[in-house]
Design a protein around this motif. Structure first.
Motif, PDB file in Angstrom:
ATOM      1  N   GLN A  64     -29.064 -24.315 -31.913  1.00 59.43           N
ATOM      2  CA  GLN A  64     -28.319 -25.288 -31.759  1.00 59.43           C
ATOM      3  C   GLN A  64     -27.891 -26.053 -30.051  1.00 59.43           C
ATOM      4  OE1 GLN A  64     -24.934 -24.751 -34.060  1.00 59.43           O
ATOM      5  NE2 GLN A  64     -26.052 -24.858 -36.090  1.00 59.43           N
ATOM      6  N   LEU A  65     -28.268 -24.585 -29.307  1.00 59.88           N
ATOM      7  CA  LEU A  65     -27.913 -25.226 -28.396  1.00 59.88           C
ATOM      8  C   LEU A  65     -28.806 -25.488 -26.831  1.00 59.88           C
ATOM      9  CD1 LEU A  65     -25.472 -21.719 -28.021  1.00 59.88           C
ATOM     10  CD2 LEU A  65     -25.064 -24.377 -27.552  1.00 59.88           C
ATOM     11  N   ARG A  66     -30.703 -24.812 -27.649  1.00 59.35           N
ATOM     12  CA  ARG A  66     -31.351 -25.213 -26.792  1.00 59.35           C
ATOM     13  C   ARG A  66     -31.324 -26.405 -26.193  1.00 59.35           C
ATOM     14  NH1 ARG A  66     -34.391 -23.207 -30.373  1.00 59.35           N
ATOM     15  NH2 ARG A  66     -33.222 -20.476 -29.722  1.00 59.35           N
ATOM     16  N   HIS A  67     -31.663 -26.977 -24.702  1.00 57.33           N
ATOM     17  CA  HIS A  67     -32.284 -27.609 -24.919  1.00 57.33           C
ATOM     18  C   HIS A  67     -33.200 -28.102 -23.115  1.00 57.33           C
ATOM     19  CE1 HIS A  67     -28.131 -26.906 -22.778  1.00 57.33           C
ATOM     20  NE2 HIS A  67     -28.546 -28.009 -21.757  1.00 57.33           N
ATOM     21  N   GLN A  68     -33.581 -28.561 -22.538  1.00 56.72           N
ATOM     22  CA  GLN A  68     -34.251 -28.710 -21.525  1.00 56.72           C
ATOM     23  C   GLN A  68     -33.207 -29.332 -20.094  1.00 56.72           C
ATOM     24  OE1 GLN A  68     -38.136 -30.754 -21.422  1.00 56.72           O
ATOM     25  NE2 GLN A  68     -38.746 -30.183 -19.471  1.00 56.72           N
ATOM     26  N   PRO A  69     -32.628 -28.988 -19.543  1.00 63.38           N
ATOM     27  CA  PRO A  69     -30.781 -29.392 -18.954  1.00 63.38           C
ATOM     28  C   PRO A  69     -31.922 -29.974 -16.858  1.00 63.38           C
ATOM     29  CG  PRO A  69     -30.685 -27.102 -18.349  1.00 63.38           C
ATOM     30  CD  PRO A  69     -32.207 -27.536 -19.864  1.00 63.38           C
ATOM     31  N   ALA A  70     -33.457 -30.020 -16.996  1.00 62.35           N
ATOM     32  CA  ALA A  70     -34.293 -30.676 -15.701  1.00 62.35           C
ATOM     33  C   ALA A  70     -35.347 -30.473 -15.908  1.00 62.35           C
ATOM     34  CB  ALA A  70     -33.875 -28.835 -14.829  1.00 62.35           C
ATOM     35  N   GLN A  71     -35.942 -31.085 -14.857  1.00 64.01           N
ATOM     36  CA  GLN A  71     -36.920 -31.654 -15.264  1.00 64.01           C
ATOM     37  C   GLN A  71     -38.223 -31.083 -15.284  1.00 64.01           C
ATOM     38  OE1 GLN A  71     -38.100 -34.450 -11.859  1.00 64.01           O
ATOM     39  NE2 GLN A  71     -38.587 -32.729 -10.123  1.00 64.01           N
ATOM     40  N   ASP A  72     -38.495 -29.684 -15.116  1.00 64.01           N
ATOM     41  CA  ASP A  72     -39.228 -28.055 -14.774  1.00 64.01           C
ATOM     42  C   ASP A  72     -39.377 -27.869 -16.401  1.00 64.01           C
ATOM     43  OD1 ASP A  72     -36.688 -27.349 -14.933  1.00 64.01           O
ATOM     44  OD2 ASP A  72     -37.470 -26.016 -13.304  1.00 64.01           O
ATOM     45  N   GLN A  73     -40.594 -27.161 -16.934  1.00 68.40           N
ATOM     46  CA  GLN A  73     -40.626 -26.859 -18.150  1.00 68.40           C
ATOM     47  C   GLN A  73     -39.924 -25.667 -18.871  1.00 68.40           C
ATOM     48  OE1 GLN A  73     -43.062 -28.423 -20.672  1.00 68.40           O
ATOM     49  NE2 GLN A  73     -42.651 -29.901 -19.210  1.00 68.40           N
ATOM     50  N   MET A  74     -38.938 -24.969 -18.408  1.00 68.13           N
ATOM     51  CA  MET A  74     -37.556 -24.006 -19.001  1.00 68.13           C
ATOM     52  C   MET A  74     -36.641 -24.817 -19.613  1.00 68.13           C
ATOM     53  SD  MET A  74     -35.090 -21.285 -16.788  1.00 68.13           S
ATOM     54  CE  MET A  74     -36.306 -20.544 -16.370  1.00 68.13           C
ATOM     55  N   LEU A  75     -36.873 -23.834 -21.495  1.00 63.99           N
ATOM     56  CA  LEU A  75     -35.619 -24.269 -22.485  1.00 63.99           C
ATOM     57  C   LEU A  75     -34.673 -23.539 -21.875  1.00 63.99           C
ATOM     58  CD1 LEU A  75     -37.726 -25.155 -25.250  1.00 63.99           C
ATOM     59  CD2 LEU A  75     -37.064 -26.391 -23.153  1.00 63.99           C
ATOM     60  N   VAL A  76     -33.305 -23.944 -21.925  1.00 63.17           N
ATOM     61  CA  VAL A  76     -32.100 -23.476 -21.760  1.00 63.17           C
ATOM     62  C   VAL A  76     -31.243 -23.679 -23.355  1.00 63.17           C
ATOM     63  CG1 VAL A  76     -30.227 -23.183 -20.569  1.00 63.17           C
ATOM     64  CG2 VAL A  76     -32.952 -23.800 -19.389  1.00 63.17           C
ATOM     65  N   ALA A  77     -30.446 -22.730 -23.041  1.00 62.06           N
ATOM     66  CA  ALA A  77     -29.600 -22.331 -24.261  1.00 62.06           C
ATOM     67  C   ALA A  77     -28.082 -21.222 -23.647  1.00 62.06           C
ATOM     68  CB  ALA A  77     -29.857 -21.267 -25.190  1.00 62.06           C
ATOM     69  N   SER A  78     -27.200 -21.615 -23.512  1.00 60.09           N
ATOM     70  CA  SER A  78     -26.049 -20.984 -22.190  1.00 60.09           C
ATOM     71  C   SER A  78     -25.656 -20.553 -23.426  1.00 60.09           C
ATOM     72  CB  SER A  78     -25.788 -21.805 -21.403  1.00 60.09           C
ATOM     73  OG  SER A  78     -24.400 -21.259 -20.859  1.00 60.09           O
ATOM     74  N   LEU A  79     -26.115 -19.354 -24.027  1.00 59.61           N
ATOM     75  CA  LEU A  79     -25.335 -18.110 -25.175  1.00 59.61           C
ATOM     76  C   LEU A  79     -23.780 -18.325 -24.706  1.00 59.61           C
ATOM     77  CD1 LEU A  79     -28.035 -15.268 -26.350  1.00 59.61           C
ATOM     78  CD2 LEU A  79     -27.157 -18.578 -27.418  1.00 59.61           C
ATOM     79  N   PHE A  80     -23.241 -17.983 -24.257  1.00 59.54           N
ATOM     80  CA  PHE A  80     -22.257 -17.710 -23.224  1.00 59.54           C
ATOM     81  C   PHE A  80     -21.925 -17.936 -21.602  1.00 59.54           C
ATOM     82  CE2 PHE A  80     -23.279 -14.414 -26.061  1.00 59.54           C
ATOM     83  CZ  PHE A  80     -21.326 -15.275 -27.197  1.00 59.54           C
ATOM     84  N   PRO A  81     -20.927 -19.103 -21.379  1.00 58.57           N
ATOM     85  CA  PRO A  81     -20.991 -20.091 -19.913  1.00 58.57           C
ATOM     86  C   PRO A  81     -20.461 -18.988 -19.327  1.00 58.57           C
ATOM     87  CG  PRO A  81     -21.261 -21.665 -21.794  1.00 58.57           C
ATOM     88  CD  PRO A  81     -21.344 -20.368 -22.903  1.00 58.57           C
ATOM     89  N   TYR A  82     -20.807 -18.849 -18.339  1.00 57.50           N
ATOM     90  CA  TYR A  82     -19.947 -18.337 -17.338  1.00 57.50           C
ATOM     91  C   TYR A  82     -18.230 -17.634 -17.567  1.00 57.50           C
ATOM     92  CZ  TYR A  82     -17.727 -15.886 -13.426  1.00 57.50           C
ATOM     93  OH  TYR A  82     -17.160 -14.791 -12.510  1.00 57.50           O
ATOM     94  N   ASP A  83     -17.416 -17.043 -17.605  1.00 55.74           N
ATOM     95  CA  ASP A  83     -16.819 -16.353 -17.744  1.00 55.74           C
ATOM     96  C   ASP A  83     -15.536 -15.853 -17.101  1.00 55.74           C
ATOM     97  OD1 ASP A  83     -14.162 -15.091 -18.498  1.00 55.74           O
ATOM     98  OD2 ASP A  83     -14.692 -14.846 -20.568  1.00 55.74           O
ATOM     99  N   PRO A  84     -14.788 -15.943 -16.155  1.00 58.30           N
ATOM    100  CA  PRO A  84     -14.362 -16.106 -14.899  1.00 58.30           C
ATOM    101  C   PRO A  84     -13.518 -13.765 -15.411  1.00 58.30           C
ATOM    102  CG  PRO A  84     -13.179 -17.620 -15.395  1.00 58.30           C
ATOM    103  CD  PRO A  84     -13.998 -18.401 -16.104  1.00 58.30           C
ATOM    104  N   ALA A  85     -13.051 -13.928 -16.441  1.00 58.04           N
ATOM    105  CA  ALA A  85     -12.899 -13.170 -16.721  1.00 58.04           C
ATOM    106  C   ALA A  85     -13.866 -11.741 -16.545  1.00 58.04           C
ATOM    107  CB  ALA A  85     -11.692 -12.723 -17.822  1.00 58.04           C
ATOM    108  N   LEU A  86     -14.693 -12.225 -17.131  1.00 56.47           N
ATOM    109  CA  LEU A  86     -15.521 -11.344 -17.480  1.00 56.47           C
ATOM    110  C   LEU A  86     -16.778 -11.309 -16.525  1.00 56.47           C
ATOM    111  CD1 LEU A  86     -16.408 -11.700 -21.167  1.00 56.47           C
ATOM    112  CD2 LEU A  86     -14.777 -10.221 -20.018  1.00 56.47           C
ATOM    113  N   GLY A  87     -16.791 -12.090 -15.400  1.00 56.74           N
ATOM    114  CA  GLY A  87     -17.998 -12.204 -14.179  1.00 56.74           C
ATOM    115  C   GLY A  87     -19.216 -12.375 -14.199  1.00 56.74           C
ATOM    116  N   TYR A  88     -19.381 -12.695 -15.634  1.00 51.00           N
ATOM    117  CA  TYR A  88     -20.780 -13.215 -15.898  1.00 51.00           C
ATOM    118  C   TYR A  88     -21.572 -14.196 -16.993  1.00 51.00           C
ATOM    119  CZ  TYR A  88     -20.597 -11.700 -20.986  1.00 51.00           C
ATOM    120  OH  TYR A  88     -19.882 -10.946 -22.051  1.00 51.00           O
ATOM    121  N   GLU A  89     -22.483 -15.179 -17.000  1.00 49.74           N
ATOM    122  CA  GLU A  89     -23.035 -15.129 -18.077  1.00 49.74           C
ATOM    123  C   GLU A  89     -24.782 -15.614 -18.486  1.00 49.74           C
ATOM    124  OE1 GLU A  89     -23.886 -19.150 -15.949  1.00 49.74           O
ATOM    125  OE2 GLU A  89     -24.833 -18.151 -13.936  1.00 49.74           O
ATOM    126  N   LEU A  90     -24.538 -15.456 -19.896  1.00 46.49           N
ATOM    127  CA  LEU A  90     -26.270 -15.175 -20.840  1.00 46.49           C
ATOM    128  C   LEU A  90     -26.503 -17.012 -21.046  1.00 46.49           C
ATOM    129  CD1 LEU A  90     -27.660 -12.862 -21.494  1.00 46.49           C
ATOM    130  CD2 LEU A  90     -25.725 -13.639 -23.974  1.00 46.49           C
TER     131      LEU A  90
END
Length: 193
Positions: free
Chosen positions: A88-114
């Motif tokens: 449900q999250l997978r999309h092409q956010p840019a013009q190049d040939q990479m699909l992205v699903a932001s499973l967990f956006p950046y969380d400052p309390a944890l210090g990471y994004e997935l």
């Protein structure tokens, strides 16, 4: 991705860029200096007239000292528990040939994004170093790819995992005939506001 979806993504990205720039009190000139992206390109992105590459998005995020997901998935999520589905999250956010699903956006309390990232056949991108202390962990979940770190390309197959310093040049490529899918955990050592 439909034309309408691409236009919506471009407009959302443009609005995010403009609001971050204005919050910093930066002109387009200052933003160009901080990000290394031309003033003309930044203006086109803000107006929704251009869909940048993932490499350009990284340069912008690094210039603002924010996580990539703040541009690819700018929704504010404050939940302790959240079920998210890559399909449900997978999309092409840019013009190049990479699909992205932001499973967990950046969380400052944890210090990471997935992310779940999909490299289509023939895709190659060499990334500039991220901010000091940034590390990445890559776990291949389908297909085969190559990962550039420590100055050389390393083959990666389904089930392979590696962690590397992403504050050095690195890259991703898929020389195969089928898509390569992997999880990419990006950890920011320093607290980011």
């Amino acid at each position: 991705m439909s034309v309408d979806t691409m236009q919506d993504t471009s407009l959302q990205l443009g609005q995010t860029l403009k609001s971050k720039r204005q919050a910093m009190g930066w002109s387009l000139d200052r933003t160009a200096q901080e990000t290394g992206v031309s003033k003309a390109m930044l203006g086109q992105i803000e107006r929704g007239e251009s869909s940048p590459t993932i490499a350009t998005l990284w340069k912008i995020a690094t210039g603002f000292n924010v996580a990539l997901s703040e541009f690819t998935d700018p929704l504010d999520r404050q939940l302790d528990t959240e079920l998210r589905q890559a399909d449900q999250l997978r999309h092409q956010p840019a013009q190049d040939q990479m699909l992205v699903a932001s499973l967990f956006p950046y969380d400052p309390a944890l210090g990471y994004e997935l992310f779940e990232l999909t490299l289509l056949p023939g895709y190659e991108r060499q990334s500039e170093p991220h901010a000091e202390g940034v590390t990445e962990a890559v776990i291949v979940i389908r297909g085969e790819m190559e990962l550039l770190f420590d100055g050389q390309w390393h083959p990666m197959r389904e089930g392979d995992a590696v962690r590397f310093a992403a504050d050095r040049p690195h890259g991703y490529r898929n020389l195969g005939q089928t898509a390569a899918v992997f999880h990419n955990l990006i950890h920011y050592r320093h607290h980011r506001d």
